[in-house]
Motif scaffolding. Structure first.
Motif, PDB file in Angstrom:
ATOM      1  N   GLU A 138       0.816  -1.216   0.000  1.00 31.64           N
ATOM      2  CA  GLU A 138       0.000   0.000   0.000  1.00 31.64           C
ATOM      3  C   GLU A 138       0.848   1.264   0.000  1.00 31.64           C
ATOM      4  O   GLU A 138       0.546   2.206  -0.747  1.00 31.64           O
ATOM      5  N   GLU A 139       1.872   1.312   0.806  1.00 27.88           N
ATOM      6  CA  GLU A 139       2.669   2.532   0.829  1.00 27.88           C
ATOM      7  C   GLU A 139       3.339   2.794  -0.521  1.00 27.88           C
ATOM      8  O   GLU A 139       3.502   3.958  -0.931  1.00 27.88           O
ATOM      9  N   THR A 140       3.682   1.728  -1.234  1.00 28.06           N
ATOM     10  CA  THR A 140       4.289   1.895  -2.554  1.00 28.06           C
ATOM     11  C   THR A 140       3.248   2.313  -3.585  1.00 28.06           C
ATOM     12  O   THR A 140       3.516   3.166  -4.435  1.00 28.06           O
ATOM     13  N   ILE A 175       7.967  -4.788 -16.670  1.00 25.22           N
ATOM     14  CA  ILE A 175       8.823  -4.964 -15.491  1.00 25.22           C
ATOM     15  C   ILE A 175       8.442  -6.287 -14.840  1.00 25.22           C
ATOM     16  O   ILE A 175       7.260  -6.540 -14.584  1.00 25.22           O
ATOM     17  N   HIS A 176       9.433  -7.110 -14.576  1.00 21.89           N
ATOM     18  CA  HIS A 176       9.188  -8.427 -13.995  1.00 21.89           C
ATOM     19  C   HIS A 176       9.127  -8.357 -12.478  1.00 21.89           C
ATOM     20  O   HIS A 176      10.072  -7.896 -11.817  1.00 21.89           O
ATOM     21  N   ALA A 177       8.017  -8.804 -11.908  1.00 16.75           N
ATOM     22  CA  ALA A 177       7.901  -8.968 -10.461  1.00 16.75           C
ATOM     23  C   ALA A 177       8.555 -10.306 -10.110  1.00 16.75           C
ATOM     24  O   ALA A 177       7.900 -11.354 -10.055  1.00 16.75           O
ATOM     25  N   ALA A 178       9.862 -10.276  -9.885  1.00 14.16           N
ATOM     26  CA  ALA A 178      10.649 -11.506  -9.756  1.00 14.16           C
ATOM     27  C   ALA A 178      10.361 -12.269  -8.475  1.00 14.16           C
ATOM     28  O   ALA A 178      10.773 -13.425  -8.336  1.00 14.16           O
ATOM     29  N   TYR A 179       9.653 -11.669  -7.533  1.00 12.21           N
ATOM     30  CA  TYR A 179       9.265 -12.341  -6.294  1.00 12.21           C
ATOM     31  C   TYR A 179       8.007 -13.190  -6.485  1.00 12.21           C
ATOM     32  O   TYR A 179       7.576 -13.879  -5.575  1.00 12.21           O
ATOM     33  N   LEU A 192       9.751  -0.743  -7.012  1.00 14.41           N
ATOM     34  CA  LEU A 192       9.109  -0.370  -8.270  1.00 14.41           C
ATOM     35  C   LEU A 192       9.251   1.103  -8.652  1.00 14.41           C
ATOM     36  O   LEU A 192       9.518   1.397  -9.823  1.00 14.41           O
ATOM     37  N   PRO A 193       9.069   2.064  -7.738  1.00 17.76           N
ATOM     38  CA  PRO A 193       9.176   3.466  -8.170  1.00 17.76           C
ATOM     39  C   PRO A 193      10.488   3.791  -8.877  1.00 17.76           C
ATOM     40  O   PRO A 193      10.491   4.485  -9.908  1.00 17.76           O
ATOM     41  N   ASP A 194      11.601   3.306  -8.367  1.00 20.48           N
ATOM     42  CA  ASP A 194      12.898   3.593  -8.977  1.00 20.48           C
ATOM     43  C   ASP A 194      13.023   2.933 -10.351  1.00 20.48           C
ATOM     44  O   ASP A 194      13.556   3.534 -11.296  1.00 20.48           O
ATOM     45  N   VAL A 195      12.533   1.702 -10.476  1.00 23.46           N
ATOM     46  CA  VAL A 195      12.639   0.983 -11.752  1.00 23.46           C
ATOM     47  C   VAL A 195      11.719   1.594 -12.795  1.00 23.46           C
ATOM     48  O   VAL A 195      12.085   1.714 -13.978  1.00 23.46           O
TER      49      VAL A 195
END
Length: 212
Positions: free
Chosen positions: A94-96, A180-184, A202-205
């Motif tokens: 949520e914060e992201t 963008i791959h969510a690798a987790y 994510l914000p930086d990528v």
């Protein structure tokens, strides 16, 4: 220019497999009069597929129309379960999302049934973060077409799709957007693509993707 972030659901925003498995097992046992258990591993293995493909994989012993009818009922019970109980959010989700929504419009595209995304948004009160959603259950369009649809009807000049499996990457290519791959999450990508190992990255990528 208007940049947008479009999200996959399962393996990207949350893991609902435990609740899905429990609710589907309840329906299957009642309708087929057996003691079959739908497992979390089974649910993980079919997440990201369209509902008709899931029906074929899980219920091959049934006639095609009966498979879909059973899966529709599973989906309805599942939606109610998730609306009441939620699932497992990835850390700092949520914060992201809040941080991203202050800079970009956010969207969701999934191959799920109608009502599934809404259950997620309602349980966590996340509707305030997302501008639009679309899914296979609404219009029977595959993910690539729905990503393109979201981009077009929201007048996006550029967009990125965030997902966790190879099918998500292929859908982004079909739609002509970044990936963008969510690798987790639940899958791997057989191409060199930007990736995050935690949602908070994510914000930086995203900035790097749109700055290209």
């Amino acid at each position: 220019m208007k940049f947008g972030i479009i999200f996959d659901m399962d393996g990207t925003l949350w893991d609902s497999a435990k609740g899905v498995a429990a609710s589907w097992t309840e329906v299957v046992r009642e309708r087929l009069n057996n003691d079959r258990t739908i497992t979390e591993d089974e649910i993980h293995s079919i997440m990201g597929l369209t509902m008709d493909r899931i029906a074929d994989i899980l219920f091959p012993e049934l006639q095609p129309e009966d498979r879909l009818k059973l899966l529709d009922e599973c989906g309805s019970v599942e939606n109610e379960y998730l609306r009441a109980h939620g699932g497992v959010l990835y850390p700092k989700l949520e914060e992201t999302l809040k941080k991203l929504s202050e800079e970009y419009p956010l969207y969701i595209v999934s191959n799920c049934q109608s009502g599934y995304i809404e259950a997620f948004l309602e349980y966590y009160n996340f509707g305030k973060y997302f501008k639009d959603i679309e899914c296979f259950g609404n219009n029977k369009l595959v993910k690539g077409e729905n990503i393109k649809l979201i981009s077009e009807r929201n007048n996006l000049d550029d967009a990125v799709y965030v997902g966790d499996i190879m099918g998500d990457y292929q859908s982004s290519k079909e739609a002509g957007v970044h990936f963008i791959h969510a690798a987790y999450g639940f899958g791997t990508i057989d191409e060199p693509v930007p990736a995050i190992n935690a949602f908070e990255e994510l914000p930086d990528v995203v900035k790097k993707v749109f700055d290209r």
